[in-house]
Structures are given as C-alpha cells and as structure tokens.
Design a protein around this motif. Structure first.
Motif, PDB file in Angstrom:
ATOM      1  N   GLU A 111       4.701   4.578   3.884  1.00  0.00           N
ATOM      2  CA  GLU A 111       4.128   5.792   4.476  1.00  0.00           C
ATOM      3  C   GLU A 111       2.604   5.794   4.375  1.00  0.00           C
ATOM      4  N   PRO A 112       1.949   4.781   4.923  1.00  0.00           N
ATOM      5  CA  PRO A 112       0.520   4.616   4.648  1.00  0.00           C
ATOM      6  C   PRO A 112      -0.350   5.708   5.248  1.00  0.00           C
ATOM      7  N   THR A 113       0.161   6.462   6.185  1.00  0.00           N
ATOM      8  CA  THR A 113      -0.719   7.418   6.863  1.00  0.00           C
ATOM      9  C   THR A 113      -0.254   8.858   6.723  1.00  0.00           C
ATOM     10  N   ILE A 133       0.855  -1.199   0.000  1.00  0.00           N
ATOM     11  CA  ILE A 133       0.000   0.000   0.000  1.00  0.00           C
ATOM     12  C   ILE A 133       0.879   1.231   0.000  1.00  0.00           C
ATOM     13  N   PHE A 134       0.335   2.287  -0.594  1.00  0.00           N
ATOM     14  CA  PHE A 134       1.169   3.456  -0.869  1.00  0.00           C
ATOM     15  C   PHE A 134       0.753   4.658  -0.035  1.00  0.00           C
ATOM     16  N   GLN A 135       1.602   5.663  -0.144  1.00  0.00           N
ATOM     17  CA  GLN A 135       1.450   6.860   0.648  1.00  0.00           C
ATOM     18  C   GLN A 135       0.222   7.687   0.286  1.00  0.00           C
ATOM     19  N   GLU A 136       0.051   7.906  -1.023  1.00  0.00           N
ATOM     20  CA  GLU A 136      -0.966   8.864  -1.450  1.00  0.00           C
ATOM     21  C   GLU A 136      -2.227   8.139  -1.892  1.00  0.00           C
ATOM     22  N   PRO A 137      -3.221   8.013  -1.027  1.00  0.00           N
ATOM     23  CA  PRO A 137      -4.422   7.315  -1.463  1.00  0.00           C
ATOM     24  C   PRO A 137      -5.124   8.088  -2.582  1.00  0.00           C
ATOM     25  N   MET A 138      -4.788   9.371  -2.700  1.00  0.00           N
ATOM     26  CA  MET A 138      -5.373  10.177  -3.771  1.00  0.00           C
ATOM     27  C   MET A 138      -4.944   9.663  -5.133  1.00  0.00           C
ATOM     28  N   THR A 139      -3.690   9.311  -5.248  1.00  0.00           N
ATOM     29  CA  THR A 139      -3.157   8.990  -6.571  1.00  0.00           C
ATOM     30  C   THR A 139      -2.893   7.499  -6.757  1.00  0.00           C
ATOM     31  N   ALA A 140      -3.027   6.719  -5.675  1.00  0.00           N
ATOM     32  CA  ALA A 140      -2.643   5.317  -5.782  1.00  0.00           C
ATOM     33  C   ALA A 140      -3.770   4.435  -6.311  1.00  0.00           C
ATOM     34  N   LEU A 141      -4.975   4.995  -6.412  1.00  0.00           N
ATOM     35  CA  LEU A 141      -6.069   4.225  -7.003  1.00  0.00           C
ATOM     36  C   LEU A 141      -6.361   4.786  -8.385  1.00  0.00           C
ATOM     37  N   ASN A 142      -6.665   3.894  -9.296  1.00  0.00           N
ATOM     38  CA  ASN A 142      -6.887   4.309 -10.677  1.00  0.00           C
ATOM     39  C   ASN A 142      -8.183   5.115 -10.806  1.00  0.00           C
TER      40      ASN A 142
END
Lengths: 290, 338, 338
Positions: free
Chosen positions: C190-192, C104-113
């Motif tokens: 950096e999940p959070t 899982i990635f840092q930026e949930p804004m950009t990490a999902l398509n």
C-alpha cells in the motif's frame, strides 16, 4: 436467534473486571497474598501463639524451630511469629489509612481543581508542582520531623506527601471526562455542580485511581517501615516490621532470623499489592486493552 | 535549543522559590517552640532567649521569612545548632560521598537494568522474561535498608568478603583530595604507585551500590522492557528487517535508541530519588554522606540543619530533572529541532 | 534444481499452495489458504483485496517478516530464483532481504526510524550488504535520493524523517529499498494509501520508471482499484485468505468475472465503465471471521448468486482465457453452459 441474544446480559464493569482479574495469574497471586495478610491482621489474637510484647529474658535469641518457637525469639525473648502476625495489623492499617488520606484529599482537590478551572486551578496546580519538586521520601521525613515521631504521624505524613500524585491523576481524568456528552447531558437536565462532580464524573475516572491506590498501599507500607527504621515512625515495643528490623541491626552477626524475617514479611505484603496493582493496570488501562 | 534551556531555567525560579517557602513555613509553623525543642526541657529562660534571638525567632514570622530568603539568595543556609559550623560547609563536605554513591548506584542500575529489559523484551514470555520481571517486582517490593542489612550479613559477616560500612579502610592514612574516593584512589595510584586506596574505596562501594541501586534497577528494567516491546512493533523496525539489517543490529541500534527515550526520563527521576533514598542506605552503611547527616540532624532536632539539607537536596533534585529534560531533547531529534 | 516447473526463465517468485495460520489464544486464524501465485521477471503483480484478506501476510511470507510465532506456515512452498525460501536458514533470508527482495511500506510517517537521519539509514543498508566505507555509503545514498527525485539530496541526507513531507518520506523509503545492489523483487505494501492524490500519482510514476530502469519485479499490495489500473500487469484478487480471481489487468477491468471483483469495481468512482451507475455500491455484509471460517466459498454470505454448494466447498478453477482464471461455482455453471 433473537431470543438468545436478548438473554445475554451485558456484564457490569465490576463483573468484567473480576472476570479479567481471574485470568491474570499475577494479580490473583497478589490478591491471595493480600487476603492472607488481612486475615492475619484481623485474627491476630487468635493466630499468635504468644503475647507479641511479652519478654522471656532467659529465652533470648532462640533460633527458629526450637523450644516451641517456630520462628524463634528476638533479642528480648519475644516470639517472632507473634510479633510478625501482629505486625500485619499495623502495616495493613498504615497502608489503608495513609492511602485513605491521600485518596480523599487528592480526590477533592483534583475534582475541584479540574471542575472549576481558572485561577483556583492554577494556584492548586502550582502548589502541587512544588510539592512534587520534593523527593517523596524527603517530604514524608520533613512532615514527621515537624509533627514528632509516632506511628499516627507517620501515617499522616505518608498520606499527605502522596496527595499531589492523586490530585494530579484525578484532575487529568476529570478534565478528560468533563467534556463528554453524558456530562453535558446531565448539566442540561439541571444537575448541580456538586452532583455533577461527585455523582457523574467521578465514578468514570476511578479506574486510574484504583490502580494508583493499590500500588500506593504497598508503597505506604515500605515508607512507614523506612520511617520506623529511622526512628520516626512506630516506637518500641510496637511490633512494627520496620522497627523490628531497626532494633535488630546489632544482631546480624549472631541471629540472622531477627533481621531477615520482618524484611520478608514486608517484601511479601508489598509484593502482593504490587502484583495486584500491576494486574489491575493491565485490565483497567484502556491503552493496554485491545 | 538554547532558548528551550533558557525557558526551562526561568521556569525553575518560581519552583525553587516555592520549595524554599514550603520548607520554611513547614518548619516555622511546626507546633512547639523550636528553641525549646532544640535545647530540651532543662534549658533555662536565658538560654532559650539567646537561641531565639540567634535564630531570629523573636521577630514576626514574615520578617523571619524575609531574612531567610535574603540569606538563601546569598547562599547562606545558617549555622548548625549541634556543630556550630556553617551548614553550607557541612553539606559541601559530605555531598561528594552521597553523589559518588548515587552515581555508582545509577551506573549499576542503568547498565544491568537496560540489559535485563532488552533481553526480557526479546525473549518475551520465555522463562528468562518471567524470571527477570518477577525478580524486578521483588526488587521494587523490598525495603532498601533491609536489603542493605541482609547484604552486610551475607557478604561481611558470613563470607567476610567486604567491609560492613564506611568509605575507606580506617587503618590507611588517607587524605582525601577530591572527596570522590574512587577518583582519589586513582590519583594516588598514579602519584604514589599504591593501589590500596582504590581497592579499598571500591570494596566499600560495592554493597551500598547494590542496596541503593536495586530499586532503580528494577524500575529501569521494567521500563526498558515495555518500551522495547512497543518499539519492536513499530513499522521502522520492519523496514530495517526488510532491508536485511542483521537482527542484532536491528535490536541494539535501531530499536534501542528509540526505546531508551522514556528510559532516560526514568533514569533521571530515579537519580533524584536516590538522593533521598540515600538517607536510609547511608544510615545502614555508615556512609558519611548528606543522608546520614540529615538523619543525625533530625535525631538532634537541629532544625536549621534539617531545613538547609532538605532545601539543598530538593534544589538538586529539581536541577537533575532539568538536566534530564535537556538531555532528552538532545537525544530526541524531534524536540531538538524545534 | 529439481523444481523444474517453477524455474522457467521468466519466473522470479512462485508461491505454491501456501497455507498460513496465526495460532492465537482464541484459536487458529486461517490468514492465507491454498494460495498459488507466480511473479514473472520485470512484471508488476498486484494483490487486491480489503484489509485482512491476507495480502500483506502473503507478501510478508516471502521475506519472512510475519511474526513467528504466532504465525505458522501450515503447508506450501515459496520459491525465489529457484531457492526454496521456507527452508533457507535465517542468515540467508537476512542476506536476501534488502539485496534481492526489498520492501516499502504504507505509512511513510512510521516506516522510517525517527532517531536516525535519512542518509544514515540508507547508508546502513548499503554497509550491511557491501564492504564500503561510511563516506562511500553516504555518497551512494545521495545518488539514490537523486534517483528517486528528491531535490538537493546532499542536504536531505542530513535530515531526520520528521523534517520531510509525507511524499518525500515515501521517496526516501523507496530509495532505501533500492539500496540493494541486485534488485530482484520490490514488495510495495500500500505504498500510496497514506499520501495525497497528486503525490500518489508521482510516487506511482516513480515506481513505474524505476521498474524499467532498474529491471525489477514489483509485488504491489493495494485495496485501491485505481492504483491497480495504473500499475498492474497482472492482478490477483484475494478475499478472506483465498484467491478468487486472477487475470491480466485488461481482462480484469474489461470482463471482471467474480462477484467480489465486480463489487470492488462497482465501488470505484473513476472508472468510466461504471460511470452509468447511480451511486457507488458498497458490498453488503461483512467479511467472515477467519477464526471460524468454513470450507465453503468465503464470499458466500455476501454474494447475490449464492447456492447451497457455495457454502459447502470452495470451487475449482475456471479458466476464462489463457490469462484469466476465476474460482466461483456460479461462473463454473455459466461457463459450462457456453
């Protein structure tokens, strides 16, 4: 240590651009092509082996590399090479003049529109939107159709039909620059409107315009060739490349060089400007800079 | 969504009004007497007077403008000077030819352009990438009409493979049905079991399609490449990879759908530009479409026809842009939901 | 399985003497140097350090998401469940991603398509690794969203990422990472960091819960000592590509040894141990350029205890206790004296 640091001068924007440009192979290729064509245009009388309009009827359609004609002759016995060399003069001037027209008008309209804003800006932008609603080639054709077919009118038409693009570009970059601190500072120091617009703001939004103009020259050369092909631009016997193609249409069956060579000349010249323009965009566009 | 479309349609009205106004005044304010220009130097005073009256040129400019607008609203573009026919009819007769060519050119340009762009992006800085991008730069630097002539020279004259112009073998007894010849060819094939019309229509389309499609192809390939490169660096691509999605699927599903968003805008814009680029291509290939018709009208100084043709193409151009805008919001969920 | 040393029953991942470089135009960036780390089954290991210290590169070296080129594994080995990952063919790495190693990635804004629904993205991961129908995959996606405590999951699967809040998106990301049939290692980069403090705590709780219920190991990458204290079993402190201290979480917070670790903890406002400090202390100086970095201790230029030796060579390991190691010349001398 400090001594050393002091001696490193900050390069001017021009120096920096040139330095980056030298590293960009595509842009340098483009620049070399352009310089060659410009030299060809300037020294046409010295370079051309023959008179570009002199007809030698008995030597019509001589193939390349025969009888002293390196690139052969056309359907009226005129030397292809000389015509192509003189053609560089016409195409380069068309490019420069028409881009000059769009640039000057576009800069004025764009700066005025952005700087004063309000109703004036709204009206100008509305007109520009409408002009952009036309496909560009069509707009040029209409303008020439009205002014009458000639090389000069073709330049004017191409120049005018490109004004909206420049105006929009300039307006957008001026709007972005207008609120910057240095502009506010100048204003506080009592700089007048005119001085502010053209001395302070404008130089700072030039890079986008430079890219657009470089690409614009290539586009203008293409458009003018198209107009001449349709009989709306240069008139015979002018050695204009587009016109040369148009008048050779019937000979594609037996004299390939008459139609092929002027096209290659156009292709190379336009390619030169496109290569340089692309390179400049990579260098000057802050988004691409990292 | 519907509200968005409606709003765009409303915004269209002033633009269309502006386009019509601009065309009208550009032609009306042109130096010289249109009637004189149309009839030539040898026309006598009576003929001139008659034509002026016919065209409404004897009335004040503002009144002429009012009349023109009121006719346009009724979809009346006036009569052609040269043929005496309704311009509306002349256009609708030729428009299918132009549209058919434009559609094929666009299909050609989009499919190949997208494939080239994606491949280039995936093999960034390889020889494939350099060749493709060099090729597309050459593509946008070429005069369309010249490319057309060179294609004719190679494939029609030298190799004798394809026809030099027109839409259909003139020796066939061919009655158009829809005026879209490929479609007609298919219908006739089904109805009469004769595929010659389809084959001929197809053969006639190949060269003009390539000539007209080359510039958009180059532009689409370049746009796809840069858009794809940007998308491939996004976090969500990393996410898909980290989830074990196969590389092919990552590229062709996860990345491509995002990368195509700007490409669609470009495709739409290019489609509109094709209609005007058609003037050159149709002239080269004797393609009986609107472009060639306007070209002839310009040569004959048939001002009403030029006026009508240009208004028609511009309106179509504006409408295409609208359709693209709507299509874009259908594909992009972020806009769709608003 | 000859690599007996790394295949202890409790070891899941073992990185040995990893050197990872990026060969860029200006030279070689030594992103990770001589790094050895093991992750045990069921534990949470945190990699701590400021951005650019090589922690993400290390994590991405495991599931091979570093861009190669320019990335190059100079030397070293990475074992995962006895498999030498760096010698595995690409297809096997792809098979491991999302099944045994998820991320899982840092930026949930950009990490999902942005152009696919949450449900279809999760379902796609399922369908990559298991032969199940679309419907079944979607049903599983609903289960997963439920597991990560997203309310009304059967509706949420039809949402696009931009329709969810940041916290929801991160939960969806975690759900996607859990779509693996056989959870082994979850890498959380950096999940959070990008989330609000309250949501941060919720996500961390969720990860802790899942670790127990699913039985996975977590490799947590963070620069936030607060997150470390809440999550970690063991901590590896990295600085400029080097491991400088490794300890169980209690030892690290009770007895930080390396000057850099001390600096990190001093800049943490909430730790009661350091509440006496008058102000938050930033560490003076800047991180050295990884392009030109020498062989000495990378922290030397910012360290208060710097000696000549520090500039010349990187120190040997100093063992503080069975669970606590540090790499520092200064401490070597100190401990030596004791």
């Amino acid at each position: 240590m400090e001594q050393e640091l002091l001696e490193i001068k900050e390069p001017t924007p021009l120096q920096e651009t040139w330095y980056n440009l030298k590293k960009n192979k595509g842009a340098m290729t483009g620049l070399v092509i352009i310089v060659l064509f410009v030299l060809m245009a300037i020294f046409a009388p010295l370079l051309a082996p023959h008179d570009p309009v002199e007809q030698v009827i008995e030597l019509r359609k001589t193939p390349p590399f025969t009888g002293g004609y390196i690139l052969g002759t056309d359907d009226l016995g005129r030397d292809m090479l000389s015509r192509l060399i003189y053609g560089a003069r016409i195409s380069m001037s068309i490019g420069v003049v028409s881009v000059g027209i769009s640039l000057v008008l576009g800069l004025i309209i764009g700066v005025v529109s952005a700087y004063f804003g309000g109703i004036l800006d709204k009206i100008i932008m509305r007109i520009i939107d409408i002009m952009l609603a036309f496909p560009y080639i069509l707009l040029t054709i209409v303008i020439v159709a009205i002014l009458g077919p000639s090389l000069v009118n073709a330049m004017v038409a191409i120049g005018i039909s490109q004004v909206p693009r420049y105006a929009r570009l300039v307006r957008a970059s001026v709007l972005a620059e207008k609120e910057n601190d240095y502009v506010l500072a100048e204003r506080a120091l009592g700089a007048g409107n005119m001085e502010l617009m053209f001395k302070t703001i404008l130089p700072n939004c030039l890079s986008a315009t430079i890219v657009q103009s470089t690409l614009g020259v290539g586009e203008a050369i293409l458009s003018s060739a198209g107009l001449s092909f349709l009989g709306l631009g240069a008139q015979p016997p002018t050695p204009e490349w587009g016109l040369m193609i148009a008048s050779s249409k019937e000979f594609i069956t037996n004299a390939w060089w008459i139609v092929t060579l002027p096209g290659i000349a156009i292709l190379l010249a336009v390619l030169g400007f496109n290569l340089l323009g692309d390179g400049l965009r990579d260098i000057l566009d802050p988004k691409m800079r990292s | 969504m519907l509200k968005h479309i409606f709003k765009r349609l409303l915004l269209l009205i002033p633009t269309l009004f502006g386009v019509i106004t601009l065309v009208f005044f550009m032609i009306a304010l042109a130096p010289g007497d249109p009637a004189r220009v149309m009839l030539g130097e040898r026309a006598n005073a009576q003929q001139l007077e008659q034509l002026r009256e016919e065209l409404g040129l004897d009335k004040p400019l503002i009144q002429q403008y009012g009349l023109y607008l009121s006719r346009i609203v009724r979809l009346d573009l006036g009569k052609s000077i040269t043929s005496g026919q309704q311009i509306k009819d002349e256009i609708s007769e030729r428009f299918p030819a132009t549209i058919e060519l434009a559609i094929w050119a666009m299909i050609f340009a989009s499919t190949i352009g997208i494939i080239v762009g994606v491949t280039s992006a995936r093999k960034r800085n390889s020889w494939i990438d350099y060749t493709a991008m060099g090729g597309s730069l050459v593509g946008v630097s070429m005069p369309v009409f010249w490319l057309g002539l060179v294609l004719i020279m190679i494939f029609s004259v030298w190799l004798d493979l394809l026809p030099t112009g027109g839409r259909m073998n003139v020796r066939y007894y061919f009655q158009p049905i829809t005026n879209f010849y490929i479609l007609d060819g298919i219908i006739l094939w089904i109805r009469e079991g004769n595929s010659q019309y389809l084959v001929s229509a197809f053969q006639h389309l190949i060269l003009p399609t390539i000539a007209l499609g080359t510039i958009p192809l180059a532009i689409i390939a370049r746009t796809t490449r840069s858009s794809m490169l940007e998308v491939l660096q996004q976090d969500y691509i990393k996410t898909a990879r980290s989830a074990g999605i196969k590389e092919r699927r990552v590229v062709f599903r996860y990345a491509l759908k995002n990368a195509l968003l700007p490409v669609i805008t470009i495709i739409g814009l290019q489609f509109g530009l094709l209609l005007s680029g058609a003037i050159l291509t149709e002239t080269v290939f004797s393609w009986p479409g609107i472009g060639k018709w306007i070209y002839v009208a310009i040569g004959a100084r048939d001002y009403p026809a030029v006026q009508g043709g240009i208004i028609f193409i511009s309106v179509f151009f504006v409408l295409i842009n609208l359709v693209v805008d709507i299509l874009y919001s259908v594909i992009n969920p972020k806009i769709r939901m608003q | 399985m000859s690599e007996g040393k790394h295949t202890g029953d409790d070891v899941l991942v073992s990185i040995e003497n990893l050197n990872f470089n990026f060969n860029i135009q200006r030279g070689i960036v030594k992103a990770v140097r001589d790094l050895s780390v093991t992750i045990k089954k069921g534990e949470t290991l945190t990699l701590v350090g400021e951005s650019g210290c090589g922690k993400s590169v290390t994590a991405h070296a495991i599931n091979q998401l570093n861009p190669m080129p320019p990335g190059v594994v100079e030397s070293g080995k990475i074992y995962f469940r006895d498999k030498d990952l760096l010698t595995l063919p690409k297809s096997q790495i792809e098979a491991l991603r999302g099944t045994q190693i998820s991320m899982i990635f840092q930026e949930p804004m950009t990490a999902l398509n942005p152009v696919f629904t949450i449900g279809s993205q999760i379902a796609d991961v399922y369908r990559t690794h298991q032969r199940i129908s679309k419907k079944e995959a979607l049903a599983k996606a609903v289960e997963l969203l439920d597991l990560v405590k997203i309310p009304s999951p059967d509706e949420r699967i039809h949402n696009y990422p931009h329709q969810l809040s940041g916290g929801m998106r991160q939960r969806a990301m975690i759900a996607m990472a859990l779509a693996s049939p056989e959870p082994g290692l979850m890498i959380a980069d950096e999940p959070t960091t990008a989330l609000d403090v309250t949501i941060q705590a919720q996500i961390l709780d969720l990860l802790n819960d899942l670790k127990k219920t699913v039985g996975m190991s977590i490799l947590l990458i963070t620069h936030d000592m607060g997150v470390v204290s809440e999550m970690a079993d063991r901590v590896v402190v990295m600085y400029a590509g080097r491991k400088v201290e490794e300890a169980d979480v209690f030892s690290l917070f009770e007895e930080p040894k390396h000057p850099y670790t001390l600096g990190l903890l001093n800049s943490l406002p909430s730790n009661p141990k350091y509440r006496g400090a008058k102000r938050l202390e930033a560490i003076d100086g800047t991180v050295p350029d990884l392009l030109t970095i020498g062989e000495g201790c990378p922290f030397a230029n910012r360290c208060g205890f710097v000696k000549d030796k520090c500039l010349k060579e990187f120190p040997e390991e100093t063992k503080i206790s069975d669970d606590h190691f540090v790499w520092c010349h200064h401490l070597q001398q100190q401990e030596g004296r004791v």
